[in-house]
Design a protein around this motif. Structure first.
Motif, mmCIF file in Angstrom:
data_model
loop_
_atom_site.group_PDB
_atom_site.id
_atom_site.type_symbol
_atom_site.label_atom_id
_atom_site.label_comp_id
_atom_site.label_asym_id
_atom_site.label_seq_id
_atom_site.Cartn_x
_atom_site.Cartn_y
_atom_site.Cartn_z
ATOM 1 N N TYR A 21 0.565 -0.889 0.344
ATOM 2 C CA TYR A 21 -0.097 0.132 0.009
ATOM 3 C C TYR A 21 1.224 1.406 -0.334
ATOM 4 O O TYR A 21 1.725 1.359 0.951
ATOM 5 N N PRO A 22 0.572 2.482 -0.422
ATOM 6 C CA PRO A 22 -0.613 2.773 -1.628
ATOM 7 C C PRO A 22 -0.489 1.867 -2.270
ATOM 8 O O PRO A 22 0.112 1.688 -3.279
ATOM 9 N N ILE A 23 -1.707 1.582 -3.029
ATOM 10 C CA ILE A 23 -1.661 0.684 -4.120
ATOM 11 C C ILE A 23 -3.568 1.025 -5.040
ATOM 12 O O ILE A 23 -4.509 1.401 -4.726
ATOM 13 N N GLU A 24 -3.074 1.649 -6.621
ATOM 14 C CA GLU A 24 -4.103 2.104 -7.306
ATOM 15 C C GLU A 24 -5.237 0.807 -7.987
ATOM 16 O O GLU A 24 -5.507 0.667 -7.506
ATOM 17 N N HIS A 25 -6.668 1.201 -7.940
ATOM 18 C CA HIS A 25 -7.478 0.383 -7.852
ATOM 19 C C HIS A 25 -7.367 -0.296 -9.106
ATOM 20 O O HIS A 25 -7.788 -1.512 -10.206
ATOM 21 N N ASP A 26 -6.896 0.703 -10.691
ATOM 22 C CA ASP A 26 -6.734 0.000 -11.843
ATOM 23 C C ASP A 26 -5.324 -1.012 -11.644
ATOM 24 O O ASP A 26 -5.258 -2.632 -11.751
ATOM 25 N N GLU A 27 -4.071 -1.047 -10.889
ATOM 26 C CA GLU A 27 -3.441 -1.825 -10.398
ATOM 27 C C GLU A 27 -4.211 -3.021 -9.813
ATOM 28 O O GLU A 27 -3.572 -4.197 -10.426
ATOM 29 N N LEU A 28 -4.653 -2.828 -8.820
ATOM 30 C CA LEU A 28 -5.568 -4.075 -7.919
ATOM 31 C C LEU A 28 -6.764 -4.824 -9.109
ATOM 32 O O LEU A 28 -6.071 -6.325 -8.419
ATOM 33 N N LEU A 29 -7.050 -4.303 -9.707
ATOM 34 C CA LEU A 29 -7.988 -5.217 -10.657
ATOM 35 C C LEU A 29 -6.680 -5.696 -11.552
ATOM 36 O O LEU A 29 -7.600 -7.154 -11.703
ATOM 37 N N PRO A 45 -17.798 -0.698 -9.729
ATOM 38 C CA PRO A 45 -18.749 0.250 -10.571
ATOM 39 C C PRO A 45 -18.077 1.103 -9.773
ATOM 40 O O PRO A 45 -18.411 2.834 -9.713
ATOM 41 N N VAL A 46 -16.803 0.900 -9.207
ATOM 42 C CA VAL A 46 -15.937 2.151 -8.786
ATOM 43 C C VAL A 46 -15.381 2.774 -10.094
ATOM 44 O O VAL A 46 -14.412 2.274 -10.589
ATOM 45 N N GLN A 47 -15.696 4.151 -10.208
ATOM 46 C CA GLN A 47 -15.581 4.281 -11.932
ATOM 47 C C GLN A 47 -13.788 6.075 -11.697
ATOM 48 O O GLN A 47 -13.772 5.976 -12.577
ATOM 49 N N ASP A 48 -13.615 6.517 -10.349
ATOM 50 C CA ASP A 48 -12.609 6.742 -10.264
ATOM 51 C C ASP A 48 -11.786 6.900 -10.646
ATOM 52 O O ASP A 48 -10.697 5.930 -10.043
ATOM 53 N N TYR A 72 -5.656 3.180 -2.588
ATOM 54 C CA TYR A 72 -5.809 2.195 -1.190
ATOM 55 C C TYR A 72 -4.631 2.986 -0.612
ATOM 56 O O TYR A 72 -4.100 1.790 -0.908
ATOM 57 N N GLU A 73 -5.465 3.185 0.453
ATOM 58 C CA GLU A 73 -3.929 3.233 1.099
ATOM 59 C C GLU A 73 -3.628 2.703 2.430
ATOM 60 O O GLU A 73 -1.960 2.356 2.792
ATOM 61 N N SER A 74 -4.316 1.617 2.572
ATOM 62 C CA SER A 74 -4.633 0.385 2.833
ATOM 63 C C SER A 74 -5.030 -0.076 2.930
ATOM 64 O O SER A 74 -6.229 -0.424 2.500
ATOM 65 N N GLU A 75 -4.719 -1.851 4.238
ATOM 66 C CA GLU A 75 -6.252 -2.681 3.959
ATOM 67 C C GLU A 75 -7.086 -2.161 4.256
ATOM 68 O O GLU A 75 -8.268 -2.629 3.786
ATOM 69 N N GLU A 76 -7.015 -1.950 5.904
ATOM 70 C CA GLU A 76 -8.077 -1.109 6.032
ATOM 71 C C GLU A 76 -9.445 -0.977 5.277
ATOM 72 O O GLU A 76 -10.837 -0.300 4.677
ATOM 73 N N ASP A 77 -8.970 0.629 4.145
ATOM 74 C CA ASP A 77 -8.922 1.536 3.498
ATOM 75 C C ASP A 77 -10.162 0.317 2.076
ATOM 76 O O ASP A 77 -11.124 1.034 1.492
ATOM 77 N N LEU A 78 -8.955 -0.405 1.509
ATOM 78 C CA LEU A 78 -9.253 -1.717 0.827
ATOM 79 C C LEU A 78 -11.211 -2.949 0.884
ATOM 80 O O LEU A 78 -11.778 -2.670 0.166
ATOM 81 N N GLU A 79 -10.694 -3.030 1.862
ATOM 82 C CA GLU A 79 -11.715 -3.354 2.811
ATOM 83 C C GLU A 79 -13.192 -3.305 3.029
ATOM 84 O O GLU A 79 -14.326 -2.955 2.877
ATOM 85 N N THR A 80 -12.880 -1.724 3.205
ATOM 86 C CA THR A 80 -14.038 -0.418 3.511
ATOM 87 C C THR A 80 -14.966 0.115 2.428
ATOM 88 O O THR A 80 -16.389 -0.135 1.902
ATOM 89 N N MET A 81 -13.611 -0.595 0.954
ATOM 90 C CA MET A 81 -14.496 0.110 -0.201
ATOM 91 C C MET A 81 -15.388 -1.485 -0.692
ATOM 92 O O MET A 81 -16.667 -1.495 -1.011
ATOM 93 N N ILE A 82 -14.097 -2.272 -0.304
ATOM 94 C CA ILE A 82 -15.348 -3.453 -0.185
ATOM 95 C C ILE A 82 -16.421 -3.470 0.034
ATOM 96 O O ILE A 82 -17.392 -4.260 -0.474
ATOM 97 N N MET A 83 -16.558 -4.046 1.244
ATOM 98 C CA MET A 83 -17.556 -3.643 2.138
ATOM 99 C C MET A 83 -18.782 -3.096 1.809
ATOM 100 O O MET A 83 -20.338 -2.527 1.417
ATOM 101 N N ASN A 84 -17.980 -1.188 1.374
ATOM 102 C CA ASN A 84 -19.351 -0.741 0.575
ATOM 103 C C ASN A 84 -19.634 -0.759 -0.088
ATOM 104 O O ASN A 84 -21.245 -0.070 -0.890
ATOM 105 N N MET A 85 -19.342 -1.677 -1.094
ATOM 106 C CA MET A 85 -19.414 -1.895 -2.509
ATOM 107 C C MET A 85 -21.020 -3.129 -3.413
ATOM 108 O O MET A 85 -20.937 -3.408 -3.633
#
Length: 110
Positions: free
Chosen positions: A25-33, A56-59, A64-77
């Motif tokens: 981390y941090p990891i960019e959305h496109d790199e993660l996918l 659906p994340v279009q940004d 994602y700055e941390s594991e918690e940040d990524l997990e929060t995004m997953i839970m929100n989605m």
């Protein structure tokens, strides 16, 4: 790691839990996918990929700055998809039925 450790609010992270812990981390959305989009999660017992959850994340600038940040995004989605049967509670009556019961208690019988 037990199954209980990788399950949260209806989402079974499975092996992806360890992957999240090991990401740089941090990891960019496109790199993660690109690297982990095919990794599987389970929502209410149904397998789905990380890419399907985060699609659906279009940004393009999402990072994602941390594991918690990524997990929060997953839970929100995943939202209600992970919860299971909507309106179900194993704690007795629903809020609606409790309101009806209270209304009945307030009424006088003759």
């Amino acid at each position: 790691m037990s199954d209980d450790d990788s399950r949260e609010q209806g989402v079974e992270f499975g092996e992806f839990e360890e992957t999240m812990e090991g990401l740089d981390y941090p990891i960019e959305h496109d790199e993660l996918l690109d690297e982990h989009g095919d990794d599987e999660l389970e929502l209410s017992g149904e397998p789905t990929t990380l890419a399907e959850v985060l699609d659906p994340v279009q940004d393009d600038a999402q990072t994602y700055e941390s594991e918690e940040d990524l997990e929060t995004m997953i839970m929100n989605m995943v939202g209600d998809d992970a919860v299971g049967r909507e309106g179900y509670s194993d704690r007795g009556g629903s809020a609606e039925s409790e309101a009806v019961d209270e209304e009945r208690d307030d009424q006088e019988s003759f």
